[in-house]
Design a protein around this motif. Structure first.
Motif, PDB file in Angstrom:
ATOM      1  N   GLY A  15       0.786  -1.223   0.000  1.00 27.54           N
ATOM      2  CA  GLY A  15       0.000   0.000   0.000  1.00 27.54           C
ATOM      3  C   GLY A  15       0.815   1.268   0.000  1.00 27.54           C
ATOM      4  O   GLY A  15       0.260   2.360  -0.131  1.00 27.54           O
ATOM      5  N   LYS A  16       2.152   1.147   0.141  1.00 23.95           N
ATOM      6  CA  LYS A  16       3.011   2.331   0.117  1.00 23.95           C
ATOM      7  C   LYS A  16       3.372   2.684  -1.328  1.00 23.95           C
ATOM      8  O   LYS A  16       3.588   1.817  -2.166  1.00 23.95           O
ATOM      9  CB  LYS A  16       4.306   2.084   0.900  1.00 23.95           C
ATOM     10  N   ARG A  17       3.479   3.977  -1.571  1.00 25.01           N
ATOM     11  CA  ARG A  17       3.787   4.465  -2.916  1.00 25.01           C
ATOM     12  C   ARG A  17       4.860   5.537  -2.803  1.00 25.01           C
ATOM     13  O   ARG A  17       4.740   6.446  -1.974  1.00 25.01           O
ATOM     14  CB  ARG A  17       2.530   5.043  -3.568  1.00 25.01           C
ATOM     15  N   GLY A  18       5.900   5.418  -3.629  1.00 21.58           N
ATOM     16  CA  GLY A  18       6.971   6.393  -3.481  1.00 21.58           C
ATOM     17  C   GLY A  18       7.905   6.481  -4.662  1.00 21.58           C
ATOM     18  O   GLY A  18       7.748   5.801  -5.682  1.00 21.58           O
ATOM     19  N   LEU A  19       8.894   7.315  -4.485  1.00 21.53           N
ATOM     20  CA  LEU A  19       9.790   7.741  -5.548  1.00 21.53           C
ATOM     21  C   LEU A  19      11.226   7.441  -5.151  1.00 21.53           C
ATOM     22  O   LEU A  19      11.637   7.732  -4.022  1.00 21.53           O
ATOM     23  CB  LEU A  19       9.593   9.250  -5.759  1.00 21.53           C
ATOM     24  N   VAL A  87       1.926  12.339  -8.391  1.00 21.47           N
ATOM     25  CA  VAL A  87       0.667  12.777  -7.788  1.00 21.47           C
ATOM     26  C   VAL A  87      -0.499  12.496  -8.733  1.00 21.47           C
ATOM     27  O   VAL A  87      -1.583  12.064  -8.305  1.00 21.47           O
ATOM     28  CB  VAL A  87       0.743  14.271  -7.423  1.00 21.47           C
ATOM     29  N   GLN A  88      -0.274  12.711 -10.013  1.00 23.62           N
ATOM     30  CA  GLN A  88      -1.332  12.424 -10.986  1.00 23.62           C
ATOM     31  C   GLN A  88      -1.645  10.927 -11.021  1.00 23.62           C
ATOM     32  O   GLN A  88      -2.803  10.525 -11.187  1.00 23.62           O
ATOM     33  CB  GLN A  88      -0.902  12.898 -12.369  1.00 23.62           C
ATOM     34  N   ARG A  92      -0.963  10.731  -4.040  1.00 25.91           N
ATOM     35  CA  ARG A  92      -0.205  10.972  -2.818  1.00 25.91           C
ATOM     36  C   ARG A  92       1.161  10.311  -2.948  1.00 25.91           C
ATOM     37  O   ARG A  92       1.420   9.554  -3.886  1.00 25.91           O
ATOM     38  CB  ARG A  92      -0.925  10.394  -1.598  1.00 25.91           C
ATOM     39  N   LEU A  93       2.026  10.584  -1.969  1.00 30.50           N
ATOM     40  CA  LEU A  93       3.323   9.924  -1.855  1.00 30.50           C
ATOM     41  C   LEU A  93       3.531   9.510  -0.403  1.00 30.50           C
ATOM     42  O   LEU A  93       3.117  10.227   0.524  1.00 30.50           O
ATOM     43  CB  LEU A  93       4.457  10.855  -2.287  1.00 30.50           C
ATOM     44  N   ASP A  94       4.178   8.368  -0.210  1.00 28.19           N
ATOM     45  CA  ASP A  94       4.477   7.879   1.135  1.00 28.19           C
ATOM     46  C   ASP A  94       5.967   7.903   1.463  1.00 28.19           C
ATOM     47  O   ASP A  94       6.330   7.901   2.632  1.00 28.19           O
ATOM     48  CB  ASP A  94       3.961   6.447   1.307  1.00 28.19           C
ATOM     49  N   PHE A  95       6.822   7.892   0.446  1.00 27.48           N
ATOM     50  CA  PHE A  95       8.258   7.946   0.703  1.00 27.48           C
ATOM     51  C   PHE A  95       8.990   8.491  -0.518  1.00 27.48           C
ATOM     52  O   PHE A  95       8.502   8.421  -1.651  1.00 27.48           O
ATOM     53  CB  PHE A  95       8.819   6.558   1.070  1.00 27.48           C
ATOM     54  N   PHE A 141       1.861  16.456  -0.503  1.00 25.41           N
ATOM     55  CA  PHE A 141       1.141  15.287  -0.995  1.00 25.41           C
ATOM     56  C   PHE A 141       1.422  14.033  -0.168  1.00 25.41           C
ATOM     57  O   PHE A 141       0.992  12.949  -0.541  1.00 25.41           O
ATOM     58  CB  PHE A 141       1.510  15.043  -2.465  1.00 25.41           C
ATOM     59  N   MET A 142       2.104  14.211   0.961  1.00 27.06           N
ATOM     60  CA  MET A 142       2.327  13.087   1.879  1.00 27.06           C
ATOM     61  C   MET A 142       1.238  13.161   2.951  1.00 27.06           C
ATOM     62  O   MET A 142       1.481  13.487   4.119  1.00 27.06           O
ATOM     63  CB  MET A 142       3.746  13.149   2.448  1.00 27.06           C
TER      64      MET A 142
END
Length: 262
Positions: A15-19, A87-88, A92-95, A141-142
């Motif tokens: 469930g985490k989403r990041g860059l 974000v699109q 959101r972002l988580d990390f 967006f976190m």
């Protein structure tokens, strides 16, 4: 956001989403982090410097079905474009994992006292201030808090022969970690620097006598060896997980114990 999340029974990133910024090839620290984050269930967008780097990175990210974007932090707008894409895509972002460092070779190989104004400014902009910029872009967006991670080195804390100008630059990066943890803590956003021991990456090859630096680390380390990309990635994944919600503002070493002995 008070950061008081229920602690997980096991460490995972479902469930985490990041860059992940700065994948260069299969030997890069960013790749070790990306690989472990993905294996633990995170959705990830990765960046590489440019089309030349993409030739080495695209086969790696394609194998994991991870989207790869170009991002040169010295080019205005490219960081914000990457964040806008995330974000699109997710909302959101988580990390965020920042694994970017650069200095002109002429300045890196010379005495710090003779470094050029332009070279020092470029190294600071790419290696340190870009972490502040990405934090400023991502923090709004976190929505559920999260983690911002950057890569440092022991040369930020003590003078290491041949590390030169990057030592003061990494010291600035670690100071950014502390100040950003103070500013972003009320939003539930944790900020850390990961400080690996010497790893034979493409970026490290620009440091003079790097082979001797690695040999010295092996002799000095209580574990008697260099650390692996998997070990660095495992620490990164832990710091991005809900198991680390009580931690922020630290430089955390994964260097076989080198930092702890004289």
């Amino acid at each position: 956001m008070n950061g008081r999340l229920p602690l997980p029974d096991s460490i995972h990133l479902q469930g985490k989403r990041g860059l992940v910024l700065g994948v260069a090839n299969e030997h890069s620290i960013a790749w070790g982090c990306l690989r472990r984050l993905h294996a633990m269930g995170a959705e990830v967008v990765a960046t590489c410097l440019n089309d030349k780097a993409r030739q080495h990175v695209q086969p790696l990210t394609d194998a994991l079905h991870v989207q790869l974007l170009n991002c040169d932090v010295m080019h205005d707008g490219e960081l914000s474009d990457v964040v806008a894409h995330c974000v699109q895509t997710w909302g959101r972002l988580d990390f965020v994992v920042h694994s970017i460092a650069w200095a002109p070779l002429a300045d890196l190989h010379g005495p710090v006292a003779r470094s050029s104004r332009q070279g020092f400014s470029q190294a600071m902009d790419v290696s340190a201030h870009s972490f502040a910029r990405i934090a400023g872009l991502c923090a709004p967006f976190m929505h559920n808090g999260g983690s911002l991670l950057a890569m440092s080195y022991l040369g930020a804390d003590e003078a290491v022969a041949h590390y030169g100008m990057m030592g003061p630059v990494k010291a600035a990066l670690e100071a950014l970690v502390r100040y950003m943890s103070l500013e972003l803590g009320p939003l539930g956003i944790r900020v850390h620097a990961i400080s690996p021991g010497p790893v034979p990456t493409r970026a490290a090859s620009g440091i003079e006598d790097f082979d001797e630096l690695m040999a010295s680390a092996i002799r000095k380390a209580p574990l008697g060896r260099l650390v692996t990309l998997d070990e660095i990635g495992a620490l990164c994944a832990f710091l991005c997980s809900d198991a680390s919600t009580g931690m922020t503002g630290q430089t955390i070493f994964v260097d076989g114990g080198c930092h702890a002995v004289s």
